[in-house]
Design a protein around this motif. Structure first.
Motif: not given
Ligand code: ZN
Length: 422
Positions: A134-161
């Motif tokens: 079952t190991e390969y099937l279990e792998e597909t259950l691992r958390e593959k979802e992502v969140f988008g991150l945006i960090s910003i102020d008036v001087n600098e910004a970064a985006i990430g997953l």
């Protein structure tokens, strides 16, 4: 709302496959005779069946009579199942099949499980072993979802997953915007106007990359939410004024204050993300439990609670949402009389459900011995009926405050669309 329902459906589906894997993992074969078969997405089924026919021929060489027979029977059963497909579904297909001993040697029963994985499974595998792989099937259950991150102020910004607990930085930007103090000779108004223009250009530059990166084909389908952080008010202005795609805007689940912006700010968001995320799930659950409690005191004809009560009205069409404790340990059993066709459904403790196997009850109508036509976990049963009858099923987390309160009502309740008349 539609988005939340999708997430919910997905959660439930993954939960069911997880439970199924737990069950499959416990099964042991008498010998090396349990078949695990992984078929990659869209593979032509005729090719798979041809391969299995070769394996069937090879099985002739197995020395033990019983093992040989079991392996050949299992392959035949798998081929029979696969015949219904022209090609594997879009996520591939996983099949487990083999003779499982019920009590001791000689009591083996052929069992087959056909699973469509929640994520593509790019594994091409046939294995015959004393347990299921079952190991390969279990792998597909691992958390593959992502969140988008945006960090910003008036001087600098970064985006990430955010993937699991890892941040992948996708871009870093500096604004080049001058400070609040104007150079000598410039008019105050002109300075303000230029500054504002620069801010907007900076916002749009960042937003353009956010749109490009978060809407990519390999990201957007997995994007569960976007979190925006930063010190001060700039992040709110960014959300309001930047050219963010509406699909990204719709996914913003939290806006949080951080001390830093840019890459450092992304890490600050991560520190707090876990609480936010589990919080989101709990808030939804709590909202439903609160709704249940409110109705119970004010409009009690708009709810049902207790397993029997809910199951008895499962076909009424009045059920909108079923709430069920995630740790509920009950089995659904459908008994059938082979003589007169009479059927009986029961919800039982697992131990009582097991007893039915060797102590089958007599038919209420004709007295013949009944047989088990179907057996599954209560949550699976509710989920199946939900699909059939069009109601939602929401799992309630036991170790929460609302979970503890809810558990006092028998572990299962339903919110109704309209009152039921008795
Ligand atoms: Zn009968």
């Amino acid at each position: 709302m539609a988005r939340e329902e999708k997430v919910e459906e997905r959660d439930l589906r993954r939960y069911r496959i997880k439970k199924m894997i737990e069950e499959i993992k416990r099964k042991k074969g008498r010998g090396t005779e349990l078949i695990s078969l992984y078929i990659p997405p869209r593979k032509r089924m005729s090719d798979v069946i041809n391969y299995l026919r070769q394996e069937y021929a090879t099985a002739e060489n197995i020395k033990s009579d019983t093992t040989r027979k079991h392996v050949k029977d299992a392959i035949t059963k798998v081929i029979e199942r696969l015949k219904y497909y022209d090609e594997a579904p879009e996520n591939g297909l996983v099949v487990f099949c083999g003779a499982i001993p019920v009590s001791g040697p000689g009591t083996e029963k052929m069992e087959i499980y056909v699973v469509e994985p929640p994520e593509p499974v790019n594994v091409n595998l046939y294995r015959c072993d004393d347990h299921f792989h079952t190991e390969y099937l279990e792998e597909t259950l691992r958390e593959k979802e992502v969140f988008g991150l945006i960090s910003i102020d008036v001087n600098e910004a970064a985006i990430g997953l955010l993937e699991g607990s890892r941040i992948k930085v996708l871009g870093k930007y500096t604004s080049g915007i001058p400070g609040k103090h104007r150079a000598g000779g410039q008019s105050a108004r002109r300075f303000e106007r230029l500054r504002e223009m620069a801010v907007h250009q900076y916002f749009d530059r960042v937003a353009k990359h956010v749109n490009e990166e978060f809407l990519r084909d390999d990201v957007y389908p997995r994007l569960r939410g976007v979190i925006v952080g930063g010190p001060g008010f700039t992040k709110n202005e960014f959300i309001e004024e930047a050219d963010l795609d509406y699909r990204i805007k719709n996914k913003i689940v939290a806006v949080i204050d951080t001390n830093y912006s840019g890459e450092e700010g992304l890490r600050e968001i991560l520190d707090r993300a876990r609480d936010i995320l589990s919080g989101m799930k709990y808030v939804r659950e709590k909202r439903l439990v609160d709704e249940f409690l409110t109705r119970l005191s004010k409009r009690h004809n708009m709810v049902l609670y207790g397993i029997d009560e809910v199951v008895r009205n499962i076909y009424s069409g009045a059920i909108d949402t079923v709430l069920v404790m995630e740790d509920i340990d009950k089995r659904y059993v459908r008994l059938r009389c082979p003589k007169c066709g009479y059927e009986k459904e029961m919800i039982l403790d697992p131990s009582d459900a097991m007893k039915l196997e060797y102590r089958p009850p007599k038919c209420d109508k004709c007295g013949a011995e009944m047989t088990i036509a179907e057996e599954k976990g209560l949550i699976d049963y509710l989920a199946d009926k939900g699909e059939e009858m069009g109601f939602k099923v929401v799992l309630i987390t036991p170790e929460t405050e609302h979970g503890k309160i809810f558990s006092q009502f028998g572990g299962v309740a339903a919110l109704l669309r309209y009152p039921l008349n008795y």
